[in-house]
Design a protein around this motif. Structure first.
Motif, PDB file in Angstrom:
ATOM      1  N   PRO A 203      -4.046   2.249  -3.149  1.00  0.00           N
ATOM      2  CA  PRO A 203      -5.122   1.431  -2.566  1.00  0.00           C
ATOM      3  C   PRO A 203      -6.209   2.299  -1.956  1.00  0.00           C
ATOM      4  O   PRO A 203      -5.960   3.413  -1.487  1.00  0.00           O
ATOM      5  CB  PRO A 203      -4.384   0.623  -1.485  1.00  0.00           C
ATOM      6  CG  PRO A 203      -3.207   1.476  -1.112  1.00  0.00           C
ATOM      7  CD  PRO A 203      -2.797   2.165  -2.378  1.00  0.00           C
ATOM      8  N   VAL A 204      -7.427   1.762  -1.944  1.00  0.00           N
ATOM      9  CA  VAL A 204      -8.550   2.461  -1.316  1.00  0.00           C
ATOM     10  C   VAL A 204      -8.824   1.924   0.079  1.00  0.00           C
ATOM     11  O   VAL A 204      -9.529   2.564   0.868  1.00  0.00           O
ATOM     12  CB  VAL A 204      -9.815   2.366  -2.186  1.00  0.00           C
ATOM     13  CG1 VAL A 204      -9.601   3.109  -3.502  1.00  0.00           C
ATOM     14  CG2 VAL A 204     -10.203   0.910  -2.456  1.00  0.00           C
ATOM     15  N   SER A 205      -8.282   0.748   0.389  1.00  0.00           N
ATOM     16  CA  SER A 205      -8.375   0.236   1.757  1.00  0.00           C
ATOM     17  C   SER A 205      -7.148  -0.626   2.030  1.00  0.00           C
ATOM     18  O   SER A 205      -6.568  -1.222   1.118  1.00  0.00           O
ATOM     19  CB  SER A 205      -9.654  -0.579   1.979  1.00  0.00           C
ATOM     20  OG  SER A 205      -9.607  -1.798   1.263  1.00  0.00           O
ATOM     21  N   ILE A 206      -6.759  -0.669   3.304  1.00  0.00           N
ATOM     22  CA  ILE A 206      -5.568  -1.413   3.729  1.00  0.00           C
ATOM     23  C   ILE A 206      -5.870  -2.120   5.030  1.00  0.00           C
ATOM     24  O   ILE A 206      -6.439  -1.533   5.959  1.00  0.00           O
ATOM     25  CB  ILE A 206      -4.359  -0.467   3.926  1.00  0.00           C
ATOM     26  CG1 ILE A 206      -3.967   0.209   2.604  1.00  0.00           C
ATOM     27  CG2 ILE A 206      -3.165  -1.220   4.506  1.00  0.00           C
ATOM     28  CD1 ILE A 206      -2.897   1.275   2.761  1.00  0.00           C
ATOM     29  N   HIS A 207      -5.497  -3.380   5.109  1.00  0.00           N
ATOM     30  CA  HIS A 207      -5.550  -4.131   6.357  1.00  0.00           C
ATOM     31  C   HIS A 207      -4.152  -4.722   6.564  1.00  0.00           C
ATOM     32  O   HIS A 207      -3.632  -5.399   5.687  1.00  0.00           O
ATOM     33  CB  HIS A 207      -6.592  -5.240   6.301  1.00  0.00           C
ATOM     34  CG  HIS A 207      -7.989  -4.745   6.086  1.00  0.00           C
ATOM     35  ND1 HIS A 207      -8.763  -4.227   7.108  1.00  0.00           N
ATOM     36  CD2 HIS A 207      -8.739  -4.663   4.961  1.00  0.00           C
ATOM     37  CE1 HIS A 207      -9.929  -3.858   6.621  1.00  0.00           C
ATOM     38  NE2 HIS A 207      -9.943  -4.104   5.317  1.00  0.00           N
TER      39      HIS A 207
ATOM     40  N   GLN B   8       8.099  -8.182  10.888  1.00  0.00           N
ATOM     41  CA  GLN B   8       7.331  -8.869   9.840  1.00  0.00           C
ATOM     42  C   GLN B   8       5.978  -8.198   9.694  1.00  0.00           C
ATOM     43  O   GLN B   8       5.355  -7.816  10.685  1.00  0.00           O
ATOM     44  CB  GLN B   8       7.146 -10.341  10.211  1.00  0.00           C
ATOM     45  CG  GLN B   8       6.263 -11.135   9.266  1.00  0.00           C
ATOM     46  CD  GLN B   8       6.366 -12.628   9.486  1.00  0.00           C
ATOM     47  OE1 GLN B   8       7.130 -13.307   8.846  1.00  0.00           O
ATOM     48  NE2 GLN B   8       5.573 -13.141  10.434  1.00  0.00           N
ATOM     49  N   THR B   9       5.530  -8.040   8.443  1.00  0.00           N
ATOM     50  CA  THR B   9       4.244  -7.411   8.179  1.00  0.00           C
ATOM     51  C   THR B   9       3.540  -8.130   7.040  1.00  0.00           C
ATOM     52  O   THR B   9       4.161  -8.452   6.017  1.00  0.00           O
ATOM     53  CB  THR B   9       4.421  -5.927   7.808  1.00  0.00           C
ATOM     54  OG1 THR B   9       5.091  -5.250   8.861  1.00  0.00           O
ATOM     55  CG2 THR B   9       3.080  -5.258   7.566  1.00  0.00           C
ATOM     56  N   SER B  10       2.252  -8.368   7.213  1.00  0.00           N
ATOM     57  CA  SER B  10       1.408  -8.902   6.147  1.00  0.00           C
ATOM     58  C   SER B  10       0.306  -7.894   5.866  1.00  0.00           C
ATOM     59  O   SER B  10      -0.242  -7.283   6.789  1.00  0.00           O
ATOM     60  CB  SER B  10       0.799 -10.243   6.559  1.00  0.00           C
ATOM     61  OG  SER B  10       1.811 -11.206   6.748  1.00  0.00           O
ATOM     62  N   MET B  11      -0.013  -7.732   4.578  1.00  0.00           N
ATOM     63  CA  MET B  11      -0.911  -6.658   4.153  1.00  0.00           C
ATOM     64  C   MET B  11      -1.910  -7.152   3.113  1.00  0.00           C
ATOM     65  O   MET B  11      -1.568  -7.965   2.256  1.00  0.00           O
ATOM     66  CB  MET B  11      -0.096  -5.511   3.523  1.00  0.00           C
ATOM     67  CG  MET B  11       0.905  -4.866   4.462  1.00  0.00           C
ATOM     68  SD  MET B  11       2.271  -4.067   3.552  1.00  0.00           S
ATOM     69  CE  MET B  11       3.399  -5.466   3.321  1.00  0.00           C
ATOM     70  N   LEU B  12      -3.113  -6.625   3.190  1.00  0.00           N
ATOM     71  CA  LEU B  12      -4.129  -6.809   2.156  1.00  0.00           C
ATOM     72  C   LEU B  12      -4.564  -5.424   1.695  1.00  0.00           C
ATOM     73  O   LEU B  12      -5.117  -4.653   2.485  1.00  0.00           O
ATOM     74  CB  LEU B  12      -5.324  -7.600   2.679  1.00  0.00           C
ATOM     75  CG  LEU B  12      -6.548  -7.661   1.746  1.00  0.00           C
ATOM     76  CD1 LEU B  12      -6.203  -8.330   0.422  1.00  0.00           C
ATOM     77  CD2 LEU B  12      -7.712  -8.372   2.426  1.00  0.00           C
ATOM     78  N   LEU B  13      -4.306  -5.119   0.442  1.00  0.00           N
ATOM     79  CA  LEU B  13      -4.676  -3.840  -0.145  1.00  0.00           C
ATOM     80  C   LEU B  13      -5.782  -4.063  -1.168  1.00  0.00           C
ATOM     81  O   LEU B  13      -5.722  -5.023  -1.957  1.00  0.00           O
ATOM     82  CB  LEU B  13      -3.480  -3.190  -0.850  1.00  0.00           C
ATOM     83  CG  LEU B  13      -2.425  -2.455  -0.017  1.00  0.00           C
ATOM     84  CD1 LEU B  13      -1.809  -3.362   1.053  1.00  0.00           C
ATOM     85  CD2 LEU B  13      -1.333  -1.904  -0.923  1.00  0.00           C
TER      86      LEU B  13
END
Length: 344
Positions: free
Chosen positions: A207-211, A224-229
């Protein structure tokens, strides 16, 4: 163009690769399933098991029909009768155990994740290269026939431009489970999240960015973790992992021309998937017996093939993919404030 049929899996004949002499370090749950799969489906030889407890090693050896049992990894690694070592110890032991095995001159297959972080993974890769030995992460799903077919569909461009990857991996664990133990690098990222991020890296690269956002539990462990790559090709990976609940453990790769849906028990395990065209309603189905950990033998067969070919990296799961996965996990953990004891 939507394919008229699914490609065939490019699986290796388990009996046409070198028969390596294997030692196992860590007689746990996954090691037992690995050993059973090798014994039932391959010509690989299980010759030794090591544990920090001689009694536990001896019990595992007796149960699995393994001739040698050692009370330490160091004892096992001095044996000249071992070609390869499968490391199935807790996550925070993968790196030191991997270094020890490589320094002993053994090819090494390390349970996922390869290490706790990308820095450790790079250290393993550099040592393996210097020693001329094969080091491979046992990300077992990458070696399944199902994943090879999906890989071919992606390589052939059957889905068109990729836009979205959705995947979840949630399981319910009781508070006394080792996954909540900070001393064992607990939390979902090492166990469950590595499948999610590994899958997204396999499909679209690092990924080039991670939130990321996370939810902690008492004891300093993430629950618990939620991610947007976001990836170089513009694809978004939307990922969630949790230790609080059972989720479908499904995945979707959505492209301009077709959508691939992976259901079944878990997206990373043997089972079905469906490829559906974006226009015209064309559908292709893949299914297979949902025999889960029986198919652990594929990674060992591929590993033996690599050794026979003189390769120091797997073309299916290169160390660069393992490092990219861990680098993304490092950034996720940075954002959610999850630091392992060994990193403090």
């Amino acid at each position: 163009m939507f394919p008229s049929s699914l490609p065939k899996a490019r699986t290796l004949d388990p009996h046409a690769v070198p028969s390596l002499r294997w030692g196992i370090i860590g007689p746990g749950w996954i090691a037992e399933r690995f050993a059973r799969a090798l014994k039932e489906f391959t010509s690989q030889q299980l010759v030794a098991i090591a544990s920090r407890s001689q009694d536990r090693a001896s019990a595992f050896a007796s149960k699995m029909g393994i001739p040698q049992a050692f009370g330490s990894a160091a004892e096992l690694l001095t044996s000249p009768d071992i070609d390869a070592v499968y490391i199935a110890t807790p996550h925070n032991h993968h790196y030191p155990d991997g270094l020890q095995a490589l320094n002993a001159g053994k090819h090494v297959l390390i349970e996922k994740p390869l290490a706790l972080n990308a820095q450790q993974a790079r250290g393993l890769a550099e040592l393996a290269k210097a020693k001329g030995l094969l080091c491979m992460e046992a990300m077992w799903c990458d070696f399944l026939p199902k994943y090879d077919i999906i890989t071919q569909l992606l390589e052939d461009g059957a889905l068109g431009d990729l836009h979205t990857l959705l995947a979840d991996h949630g399981e319910f664990f009781t508070p006394d489970h080792r996954i909540f133990n900070a001393d064992l690098a607990g939390g979902p990222m090492m166990d469950l999240g590595s499948y999610l991020i590994g899958f997204s890296v396999k499909v679209a690269g690092a990924p080039v960015s991670i939130h990321a956002t996370g939810q902690q539990v008492p004891g300093g462990v993430n629950g618990q973790t939620s991610m947007l790559l976001t990836h170089n090709n513009g694809m978004h990976s939307v990922l969630n992992t949790t230790l609080f609940s059972n989720t479908p453990c499904a995945a979707v790769i959505a492209g301009r021309d077709a959508t691939l849906e992976i259901g079944g028990a878990s997206f990373y395990a043997p089972g079905p998937f469906t490829l559906t065209s974006s226009q015209g309603g064309k559908v292709l189905h893949f299914d297979e017996p949902r025999n889960r950990y029986d198919q652990l033998f594929h990674e060992a067969v591929h590993f033996a093939w690599c050794v026979g070919q003189g390769k120091t990296e797997s073309p299916v799961r290169p160390l660069s993919a393992s490092i990219d996965t861990l680098a993304a996990m490092d950034e996720v953990r940075r954002q959610i404030g999850q630091v392992f004891n060994e990193e403090k």
